[in-house]
Design a protein around this motif. Structure first.
Motif, PDB file in Angstrom:
ATOM      1  N   LYS A 232      13.807  44.520  41.000  1.00 35.97           N
ATOM      2  CA  LYS A 232      14.894  45.360  41.526  1.00 35.97           C
ATOM      3  C   LYS A 232      16.165  45.116  40.728  1.00 35.97           C
ATOM      4  O   LYS A 232      16.455  43.992  40.323  1.00 35.97           O
ATOM      5  CB  LYS A 232      15.137  45.020  43.000  1.00 35.97           C
ATOM      6  N   GLN A 233      16.922  46.181  40.533  1.00 30.52           N
ATOM      7  CA  GLN A 233      18.203  46.066  39.845  1.00 30.52           C
ATOM      8  C   GLN A 233      19.297  45.974  40.910  1.00 30.52           C
ATOM      9  O   GLN A 233      19.738  46.982  41.450  1.00 30.52           O
ATOM     10  CB  GLN A 233      18.429  47.306  38.950  1.00 30.52           C
ATOM     11  N   GLU A 234      19.720  44.742  41.201  1.00 32.10           N
ATOM     12  CA  GLU A 234      20.727  44.538  42.243  1.00 32.10           C
ATOM     13  C   GLU A 234      22.113  44.276  41.677  1.00 32.10           C
ATOM     14  O   GLU A 234      23.114  44.499  42.351  1.00 32.10           O
ATOM     15  CB  GLU A 234      20.294  43.371  43.140  1.00 32.10           C
ATOM     16  N   ARG A 235      22.188  43.801  40.432  1.00 33.70           N
ATOM     17  CA  ARG A 235      23.475  43.555  39.770  1.00 33.70           C
ATOM     18  C   ARG A 235      23.466  44.231  38.407  1.00 33.70           C
ATOM     19  O   ARG A 235      22.636  43.909  37.555  1.00 33.70           O
ATOM     20  CB  ARG A 235      23.712  42.050  39.591  1.00 33.70           C
ATOM     21  N   VAL A 236      24.384  45.176  38.221  1.00 33.65           N
ATOM     22  CA  VAL A 236      24.437  45.955  36.975  1.00 33.65           C
ATOM     23  C   VAL A 236      25.850  45.906  36.410  1.00 33.65           C
ATOM     24  O   VAL A 236      26.833  46.081  37.144  1.00 33.65           O
ATOM     25  CB  VAL A 236      24.038  47.430  37.223  1.00 33.65           C
ATOM     26  N   VAL A 237      25.956  45.643  35.106  1.00 33.79           N
ATOM     27  CA  VAL A 237      27.245  45.683  34.409  1.00 33.79           C
ATOM     28  C   VAL A 237      27.234  46.906  33.489  1.00 33.79           C
ATOM     29  O   VAL A 237      26.331  47.065  32.670  1.00 33.79           O
ATOM     30  CB  VAL A 237      27.498  44.400  33.590  1.00 33.79           C
ATOM     31  N   VAL A 238      28.232  47.773  33.649  1.00 35.36           N
ATOM     32  CA  VAL A 238      28.361  48.972  32.825  1.00 35.36           C
ATOM     33  C   VAL A 238      29.535  48.781  31.875  1.00 35.36           C
ATOM     34  O   VAL A 238      30.661  48.536  32.322  1.00 35.36           O
ATOM     35  CB  VAL A 238      28.595  50.237  33.694  1.00 35.36           C
ATOM     36  N   ASN A 243      33.143  59.252  30.935  1.00 40.04           N
ATOM     37  CA  ASN A 243      32.380  60.172  31.787  1.00 40.04           C
ATOM     38  C   ASN A 243      30.990  59.644  32.131  1.00 40.04           C
ATOM     39  O   ASN A 243      30.536  59.741  33.273  1.00 40.04           O
ATOM     40  CB  ASN A 243      32.250  61.537  31.103  1.00 40.04           C
ATOM     41  N   VAL A 244      30.296  59.067  31.126  1.00 41.35           N
ATOM     42  CA  VAL A 244      28.926  58.585  31.355  1.00 41.35           C
ATOM     43  C   VAL A 244      28.936  57.363  32.267  1.00 41.35           C
ATOM     44  O   VAL A 244      28.246  57.324  33.292  1.00 41.35           O
ATOM     45  CB  VAL A 244      28.225  58.249  30.021  1.00 41.35           C
ATOM     46  N   GLY A 245      29.724  56.342  31.912  1.00 40.83           N
ATOM     47  CA  GLY A 245      29.769  55.126  32.707  1.00 40.83           C
ATOM     48  C   GLY A 245      30.229  55.386  34.134  1.00 40.83           C
ATOM     49  O   GLY A 245      29.695  54.821  35.092  1.00 40.83           O
ATOM     50  N   ALA A 249      28.128  54.692  37.582  1.00 38.69           N
ATOM     51  CA  ALA A 249      28.683  53.827  38.631  1.00 38.69           C
ATOM     52  C   ALA A 249      28.763  54.565  39.973  1.00 38.69           C
ATOM     53  O   ALA A 249      28.442  53.995  41.027  1.00 38.69           O
ATOM     54  CB  ALA A 249      30.061  53.321  38.215  1.00 38.69           C
ATOM     55  N   LYS A 250      29.181  55.826  39.941  1.00 43.00           N
ATOM     56  CA  LYS A 250      29.259  56.608  41.183  1.00 43.00           C
ATOM     57  C   LYS A 250      27.875  56.796  41.792  1.00 43.00           C
ATOM     58  O   LYS A 250      27.697  56.706  43.018  1.00 43.00           O
ATOM     59  CB  LYS A 250      29.897  57.976  40.897  1.00 43.00           C
ATOM     60  N   ALA A 251      26.874  57.049  40.941  1.00 41.72           N
ATOM     61  CA  ALA A 251      25.502  57.219  41.439  1.00 41.72           C
ATOM     62  C   ALA A 251      24.985  55.926  42.053  1.00 41.72           C
ATOM     63  O   ALA A 251      24.303  55.939  43.089  1.00 41.72           O
ATOM     64  CB  ALA A 251      24.580  57.684  40.305  1.00 41.72           C
ATOM     65  N   LEU A 252      25.303  54.782  41.441  1.00 34.90           N
ATOM     66  CA  LEU A 252      24.866  53.487  41.978  1.00 34.90           C
ATOM     67  C   LEU A 252      25.546  53.210  43.320  1.00 34.90           C
ATOM     68  O   LEU A 252      24.931  52.658  44.233  1.00 34.90           O
ATOM     69  CB  LEU A 252      25.177  52.365  40.986  1.00 34.90           C
ATOM     70  N   GLU A 253      26.799  53.622  43.451  1.00 33.89           N
ATOM     71  CA  GLU A 253      27.511  53.434  44.719  1.00 33.89           C
ATOM     72  C   GLU A 253      26.884  54.256  45.843  1.00 33.89           C
ATOM     73  O   GLU A 253      26.892  53.837  47.001  1.00 33.89           O
ATOM     74  CB  GLU A 253      28.978  53.866  44.566  1.00 33.89           C
ATOM     75  N   SER A 254      26.350  55.417  45.499  1.00 31.14           N
ATOM     76  CA  SER A 254      25.820  56.318  46.523  1.00 31.14           C
ATOM     77  C   SER A 254      24.417  55.946  46.994  1.00 31.14           C
ATOM     78  O   SER A 254      23.885  56.540  47.922  1.00 31.14           O
ATOM     79  CB  SER A 254      25.812  57.763  45.991  1.00 31.14           C
ATOM     80  N   ARG A 255      23.790  54.967  46.339  1.00 29.08           N
ATOM     81  CA  ARG A 255      22.422  54.591  46.715  1.00 29.08           C
ATOM     82  C   ARG A 255      22.404  53.867  48.055  1.00 29.08           C
ATOM     83  O   ARG A 255      23.328  53.136  48.400  1.00 29.08           O
ATOM     84  CB  ARG A 255      21.807  53.695  45.636  1.00 29.08           C
ATOM     85  N   THR A 256      21.300  54.069  48.766  1.00 29.03           N
ATOM     86  CA  THR A 256      21.173  53.424  50.078  1.00 29.03           C
ATOM     87  C   THR A 256      20.983  51.915  49.928  1.00 29.03           C
ATOM     88  O   THR A 256      21.552  51.128  50.687  1.00 29.03           O
ATOM     89  CB  THR A 256      19.976  54.020  50.859  1.00 29.03           C
ATOM     90  N   THR A 277      38.796  56.151  41.136  1.00 26.31           N
ATOM     91  CA  THR A 277      37.686  57.035  41.534  1.00 26.31           C
ATOM     92  C   THR A 277      36.605  56.279  42.303  1.00 26.31           C
ATOM     93  O   THR A 277      36.037  56.792  43.266  1.00 26.31           O
ATOM     94  CB  THR A 277      37.064  57.700  40.285  1.00 26.31           C
ATOM     95  N   LEU A 278      36.318  55.053  41.868  1.00 22.72           N
ATOM     96  CA  LEU A 278      35.222  54.286  42.459  1.00 22.72           C
ATOM     97  C   LEU A 278      35.695  53.534  43.699  1.00 22.72           C
ATOM     98  O   LEU A 278      36.840  53.093  43.769  1.00 22.72           O
ATOM     99  CB  LEU A 278      34.661  53.306  41.424  1.00 22.72           C
TER     100      LEU A 278
END
Length: 458
Positions: A232-238, A243-245, A249-256, A277-278
């Motif tokens: 599982k990817q629980e800790r991610v550094v971007v 725009n891409v990053g 990050a927004k998509a990762l925030e929206s995950r359950t 934004t985040l």
């Protein structure tokens, strides 16, 4: 089919290469004469030097009887005006534009692209495509490439085979016997930098990069069979808060499921904008290559680093430094395809080529027949085409064994109604089935013929 491609950069050139190789009538337009000359010297295309949005330039390019205009210059505004001119003056039936600015892509302004406003049939956003590709890589950490097909029920995954892979030196035919309930089929092998579609008697060797179609529910089992571990990817550094990053990050925030993400951005204004934004993501201002900043971001405990700045070398070096510090997985954005062979010796797990993702997106809307998706594999070496079988198709009503597919073509998966079927020689393809086909680039025209290409698609 007569196509005008506006913009002769890497994306325009790759599209022109695909379409001219399939005997389409292609004209390339660019205001840089050197880029036009490169296209006409290396490809079977015509070239016009000039601004694509100028009516007289489009006229000289043959817009009066063109079937399609693909606007892929570096300017969003030029691409939009080109589509408007192609529609209003020349009545070109189909217009595709590449737009990068997020402001043009906001959903509340989507009415802008109606035919009575700004007549663009298809809008391609490279940043969104790249962000989605990055999220797919994060979802399958053991794979160097991954793409969804057939409504998400099937996955194409690329896996590098190591010496400890349990199935090396095993013929593919035997794999089917050993794992009879596994809904997966190997459709491509890259060996010594050459990609090919394998025969049932071909073996797998250490060092091979294999492309496998699998049912999404069987993905973890497939990964284990090929000697990899799912985590599982629980800790991610971007690294890169553009725009891409930001989209990642927004998509990762929206995950359950909770994912702890941190963003590193060198430009203060961009970093502040990302922080505003985040909601739950920590944004650090500084250079992603800085060891102290990476340590502050907890790179030694991170499950993955995603380096998506606009500089290839920064992305590669950041990924290498992160792996050296103990990060489990490194993914980087690479625009220059000549740098890709360096990634494996540097232990970089996966890469994203923005141009390849953009090319795939555009080709999806260029293909004839009932094509629903196209994915460009490697450096445009092969394509995966997802298409619905028409009643007039030469393959309808026949078993796969009896269809005269070229040697470089394999059927990876078939959707019959709501059920995903693993194809065998006895599988009968019926009208209405949706099939995913792996085809070497030179065999794509024949695949389109078998899918019953017809201009009525437009």
């Amino acid at each position: 089919m007569k196509v005008i491609i506006c913009g002769a950069g890497q994306v325009g050139w790759q599209i022109a290469r695909h379409l001219s190789g399939e005997k389409n009538d292609v004209t390339v337009v660019d205001n840089n004469p050197e880029l036009v000359r490169r296209a006409t010297d290396t490809l079977d295309v015509q070239g016009i030097a000039g601004f694509a949005s100028y009516p007289d330039v489009l006229d000289r390019a043959g817009a009066r009887d063109a079937d399609m205009v693909i606007a892929a210059t570096h300017s969003d505004e030029v691409n939009m005006v080109t589509c408007q001119v192609a529609h209003s003056i020349f009545a070109v039936p189909r217009k595709i534009a590449r737009l990068r600015s997020q402001s043009y892509l906001t959903a509340i302004y989507s009415d802008l692209y109606r035919r009575d406003h700004m007549p663009i049939d298809v809008v391609i956003s490279p940043e969104r495509e790249v962000a989605e590709a990055a999220l797919r890589r994060l979802a399958a950490p053991a794979a160097f490439d991954t793409q969804s097909f057939l409504g998400g029920t099937a996955q194409l995954v690329g896996i590098s085979l190591d010496e400890n892979c349990p199935v090396i030196n095993t013929p593919l035919r035997q794999l089917t016997d050993l794992f009879s309930t596994l809904r997966a089929i190997v459709v491509g092998i890259r060996r010594e930098k050459k990609l090919f579609a394998p025969d049932p008697g071909d073996q797998l060797f250490a060092g091979d990069q294999v492309y496998v179609f699998t049912h999404s529910q069987d993905l973890n089992r497939l990964i284990e069979i090929f000697g990899k571990t799912s985590r599982k990817q629980e800790r991610v550094v971007v690294v890169g808060g553009g725009n891409v990053g930001l989209a990642v990050a927004k998509a990762l925030e929206s995950r359950t499921e909770r994912v702890r993400a941190k963003v590193i951005e060198q430009n203060r204004d961009v970093a502040e904008s990302a922080a505003d934004t985040l909601e739950r993501t920590i944004v650090l201002h500084g250079d992603g290559l800085n060891s102290e900043l990476l340590n502050e971001a907890g790179i030694d405990r991170a499950d993955a680093i995603l380096a998506v700045t606009d500089d290839d070398k920064t992305n590669i070096l950041t990924a290498v430094r992160a792996k050296e510090a103990g990060c489990a997985m490194a993914i980087c954005l690479v625009n220059d395809p000549t740098l890709v062979p360096l990634l494996r010796p540097l232990h970089i797990d996966a890469y994203i080529n923005p141009r390849a993702t953009t090319v795939s997106s555009i080709l999806r809307h260029v293909r004839h027949g009932r094509v629903r998706g196209v994915y460009s594999v490697g450096d445009a070496e092969a394509e995966v085409i997802e298409a619905q079988v028409l009643s007039t198709s030469p393959i309808a009503g026949h078993s796969i064994r009896d269809i005269d597919f070229p040697e470089g073509v394999l059927v990876g998966a078939i959707m019959k109604g709501e059920k995903l079927v693993k194809p065998t020689g006895e599988t009968r393809i019926e009208e209405g089935d949706v099939i995913a086909i792996f085809a070497m680039a030179s065999d794509v025209p024949e695949v389109e013929r078998l899918l019953q290409v017809s201009i009525d698609f437009f």
